[in-house]
Scaffold this motif. Sequence first.
Motif, mmCIF file in Angstrom:
data_model
loop_
_atom_site.group_PDB
_atom_site.id
_atom_site.type_symbol
_atom_site.label_atom_id
_atom_site.label_comp_id
_atom_site.label_asym_id
_atom_site.label_seq_id
_atom_site.Cartn_x
_atom_site.Cartn_y
_atom_site.Cartn_z
ATOM 1 N N SER A 49 0.892 -1.078 0.056
ATOM 2 C CA SER A 49 0.014 0.058 -0.017
ATOM 3 C C SER A 49 0.822 1.408 0.082
ATOM 4 N N ASN A 98 -0.970 4.107 6.819
ATOM 5 C CA ASN A 98 -1.535 3.937 5.590
ATOM 6 C C ASN A 98 -2.958 4.345 5.331
ATOM 7 N N PHE A 99 -3.854 4.193 6.119
ATOM 8 C CA PHE A 99 -5.182 4.753 6.204
ATOM 9 C C PHE A 99 -4.821 6.304 6.223
ATOM 10 N N TYR A 131 -11.508 6.485 5.765
ATOM 11 C CA TYR A 131 -10.151 6.102 6.006
ATOM 12 C C TYR A 131 -9.498 6.957 7.269
ATOM 13 N N TYR A 145 -4.740 0.990 -6.025
ATOM 14 C CA TYR A 145 -4.393 1.491 -4.470
ATOM 15 C C TYR A 145 -5.701 1.322 -4.002
ATOM 16 N N GLU A 146 -6.971 1.537 -4.826
ATOM 17 C CA GLU A 146 -8.045 1.546 -4.037
ATOM 18 C C GLU A 146 -8.366 0.022 -3.467
ATOM 19 N N PHE A 196 -7.874 -4.396 3.219
ATOM 20 C CA PHE A 196 -7.380 -4.433 4.469
ATOM 21 C C PHE A 196 -8.454 -4.883 5.442
ATOM 22 N N ALA A 211 -4.079 7.089 2.535
ATOM 23 C CA ALA A 211 -5.041 6.903 1.726
ATOM 24 C C ALA A 211 -6.244 8.096 1.730
ATOM 25 N N TYR A 220 1.092 4.302 -2.753
ATOM 26 C CA TYR A 220 0.833 5.953 -2.121
ATOM 27 C C TYR A 220 1.853 6.621 -2.929
ATOM 28 N N MET A 229 -6.457 -0.964 -0.560
ATOM 29 C CA MET A 229 -6.992 -0.179 0.623
ATOM 30 C C MET A 229 -8.316 -1.196 1.026
ATOM 31 N N GLU A 230 -8.986 -1.389 -0.052
ATOM 32 C CA GLU A 230 -10.288 -2.320 0.210
ATOM 33 C C GLU A 230 -9.884 -3.843 0.878
#
Length: 370
Positions: A48, A116-117, A129, A66-67, A73, A120, A52, A70-71
């Motif tokens: 991730s 990381n959140f 996030y 990237y999205e 996680f 995002a 970024y 993130m989903e």
Amino acid sequence: MELRIANALCEAVMKEFQVGESSIFREYAPAKDGDRESCFLFPYFALSGMLYHLIKAGETKWLSAYEKVMEGFVFYRSDASKMAEGSIKYHSERGDKPGTGYAPVFFDDNIWVARNFLFAYEILQKEEYLEEAKRIVNYTYTGWNDKLGGLVWNDNGLTDEGTEQELERGLSANACCIIVNAILYRITDEKSYLDWALRFYDFCKQMQDKETGIYYNGVHTIIKDHVRYAGEINKDLYGYNAGSMILADLLLYEITHEESYKEDAVWAAKAVHRAFLKHDEEGREYYKDFVWFTAIQAEGYAALAQYAPDSVEEGMKTLRDSLLYAWEHYKSEEGLLPHDYVTGWRKDDDYDRMLLTQSGTAEIACLLGV
């Protein structure tokens, strides 16, 4: 900037490690019999971070990937119904459904996930996030030791049955807590976050060598009759500890404008360069450390270059020259690089096959703009 190598490495990572079009990524590539079916949380948040930094550098073609990451996680996430309200934690193993993460829970993993959140949130501006980062941070506060300061390695370290490693209050988690709390303060203007950042900072400073400026790995915790005491400093060296403290220093400098933070960042950058610099038989310079740790060191360098470019000029050159050497001499057919940039591939070495290695290398290439 030219980001040809960074993009090529990212493309190779997505091709070789991603399972189909899913958010599942392998731990190793090329695959061998007996390999894990999905990676641990640690390489997943490193992946991730790689995406970024590419997007931050203007490579917006990676936004959809990237999205999706993130989903993904949510598969490492704990069951929220079993957590205190406003708190959540992430496990080291991926479950088969959202909220079914399992296996040990590490405080350093969790605070890096929170970071990381926040990354995002910066890129995608989704409030969910930001709120998730806050929930993770609330969980980390539960591990703070009021008497000794700091967070232990994992949740078993909160019990009397913790091993020496589990009981260690390491710089990895605690330095990243400075970073995350400082970022949250800048976003929310809530003073409690700055108070926590300074609390973690004061704790971490005891791990800095007063002579050289290098940051050591952590502080041991001793338990006698159910009472905890501070043990000795663990003087193991890893580049990401200094890298994290450089980032923490600069965030606090930007918030407080106190010169001492910037001065410490410069001191730490020079110290970590000396500590990890090596030469091969022909005099080529390189850093001898785990690649993802070096990537966080590189993050520190890149941030400090905005304030004191001379202090990181040698370090950035070492990274650039060694990575370019690896690209020219050791790039595999799959487009991957070995863990050791100058000395090359090592027979049957899992470090060369790790998602962590390749993600870290791509991040370094991105930060260098190559």
